[in-house]
Design an enzyme around this catalytic site. Structure first.
Site, PDB file in Angstrom:
ATOM      1  N   ASN A 210       0.843  -1.203   0.000  1.00  0.00           N
ATOM      2  CA  ASN A 210       0.000   0.000   0.000  1.00  0.00           C
ATOM      3  C   ASN A 210       0.879   1.254   0.000  1.00  0.00           C
ATOM      4  O   ASN A 210       1.837   1.348   0.765  1.00  0.00           O
ATOM      5  CB  ASN A 210      -0.875  -0.013   1.261  1.00  0.00           C
ATOM      6  CG  ASN A 210      -1.979   1.021   1.250  1.00  0.00           C
ATOM      7  OD1 ASN A 210      -2.756   1.116   0.304  1.00  0.00           O
ATOM      8  ND2 ASN A 210      -2.057   1.817   2.310  1.00  0.00           N
ATOM      9  N   GLU A 276      -7.393   4.771   0.322  1.00  0.00           N
ATOM     10  CA  GLU A 276      -7.470   5.889   1.271  1.00  0.00           C
ATOM     11  C   GLU A 276      -7.933   7.159   0.559  1.00  0.00           C
ATOM     12  O   GLU A 276      -7.384   8.251   0.768  1.00  0.00           O
ATOM     13  CB  GLU A 276      -6.112   6.113   1.944  1.00  0.00           C
ATOM     14  CG  GLU A 276      -5.570   4.867   2.650  1.00  0.00           C
ATOM     15  CD  GLU A 276      -4.239   5.101   3.358  1.00  0.00           C
ATOM     16  OE1 GLU A 276      -3.886   6.273   3.629  1.00  0.00           O
ATOM     17  OE2 GLU A 276      -3.556   4.094   3.657  1.00  0.00           O
ATOM     18  N   ASP A 278      -9.208  10.465  -0.578  1.00  0.00           N
ATOM     19  CA  ASP A 278      -9.739  11.756  -0.130  1.00  0.00           C
ATOM     20  C   ASP A 278      -9.313  12.830  -1.125  1.00  0.00           C
ATOM     21  O   ASP A 278      -8.337  12.660  -1.849  1.00  0.00           O
ATOM     22  CB  ASP A 278      -9.320  12.118   1.301  1.00  0.00           C
ATOM     23  CG  ASP A 278      -7.808  12.181   1.508  1.00  0.00           C
ATOM     24  OD1 ASP A 278      -7.095  12.733   0.635  1.00  0.00           O
ATOM     25  OD2 ASP A 278      -7.325  11.687   2.535  1.00  0.00           O
TER      26      ASP A 278
END
Length: 326
Positions: A210, A276, A278
């Site tokens: 990741n 993740e 955003d």
């Protein structure tokens, strides 16, 4: 006597109008409640993804309005504990494990019937002092790493669709990040972490690398691709690559950028996810910036929907977005 009286009254009771009604009047049927609108999780599954999820931090758990949405399986059918499973909280003292913060997220998501992406076994950040200031050799630090993964994986055995095994190991130029793991163990620490994860996690758990900044084809994403190819050649287990997708209005990658970056990994047979997502903007915002923000969320999600091996999207923190699934 009582039974006889009751039997005698039965015809009268049957002929009496129901409470609140009167003979000779027409009472239309009550309207049915409006159908519940599908949530993002429902729409994602309909579009072919496994999930649309959210990250939840423990500091938000006292906000009932927030948790009523975050733990709503229709809206988010997958959850990530954004901080509660990181090393500093899980093993604050050597060989002393505390799963309290992780459990607060994991247990609530299990009660809600949601999937979980577990995050993360190994990171250069949020490490306890006993670890970062210890006097380690390669052998002793590998022992600490294996013990940590073994204990945490055993505790959450069967609870996680996927684990982020190693998080953010590369610099933007594609070189390995200098940290305690690289300094003492050397580059092999990454493969050791994946081997330990496969050894101790439940069968079928997806093992992910990741990172942020790999949502375009660039030096960093190509370095991750090279890592994957090397792992596959030497049969080191890895199942997926997580593109964190921390974006900013005005500096976010295009739909085509994200598709191209994913294909670096999906072409090798791995699955991908936006882990993740955003889209930050300066406050106070304005209508133009907010419309751009919504478009970036939608384009990023569409890039996952259109990629056959992209399994899902997770939004990060207390961000809201408007999304459209085709």
């Amino acid at each position: 006597m009582k039974a006889t009286l009751a039997l005698a009254l039965l015809p009268l009771i049957a002929a009496s109008p129901t409470p609140g009604t009167y003979p000779g009047f027409y009472y239309p049927p009550r309207p049915k409640p409006a159908a519940r609108a599908p949530g993002l999780g429902d729409l994602a599954k309909k579009a072919g993804l496994k999930y649309f999820g959210t990250a939840i931090d423990n500091v938000a758990l006292d906000n009932e309005k927030y948790t009523s949405i975050a733990f709503n399986r229709s809206e988010f059918n997958q959850v990530t504990a954004s901080n509660g499973q990181k090393w500093v909280h899980i093993e604050p003292k050597r060989n002393v494990f505390n799963y309290t913060l992780g459990d607060q997220i994991v247990d609530a998501s299990k009660d809600a019937g949601q999937m979980r992406r577990c995050h993360t076994f190994l990171w250069h950040n949020q490490l306890p002092d006993w670890l970062t200031t210890g006097n380690w050799t390669k052998t002793t630090l590998l022992g600490v790493l294996e013990n940590h993964i073994k204990r945490e994986a055993d505790y959450y055995y069967g609870d996680c669709y996927a684990w982020d095994v190693v998080n953010e190991a590369f610099n933007d130029d594609g070189t390995l990040r200098k940290d305690i793991w690289l300094d003492i163990i050397g580059p092999s620490y990454i493969e050791h972490a994946f081997r330990f994860a496969r050894k101790y996690t439940s069968p079928g758990t997806k093992l992910y690398y990741n990172d942020y900044g790999i949502e375009r084809v660039n030096n960093k994403s190509r370095a991750v691709q090279a890592l994957v190819k090397d792992f596959q050649t030497r049969k080191i287990p890895i199942d997926g690559v997580g593109l964190q997708a921390h974006f900013t209005v005005g500096r976010s990658p295009l739909y085509s950028d994200i598709r191209g970056a994913q294909q670096l990994f999906t072409a090798l047979g791995l699955e991908t996810a936006l882990t993740e997502l955003d889209v930050r903007l300066e406050v106070p915002g304005n209508k133009t910036a907010e419309e751009t923000q919504a478009r970036v969320y939608a384009d990023a999600t569409r890039a996952c929907v259109d990629e056959k091996r992209c399994v899902g999207v997770t939004v990060w923190g207390k961000y809201t977005c408007s999304l459209y699934f085709d």
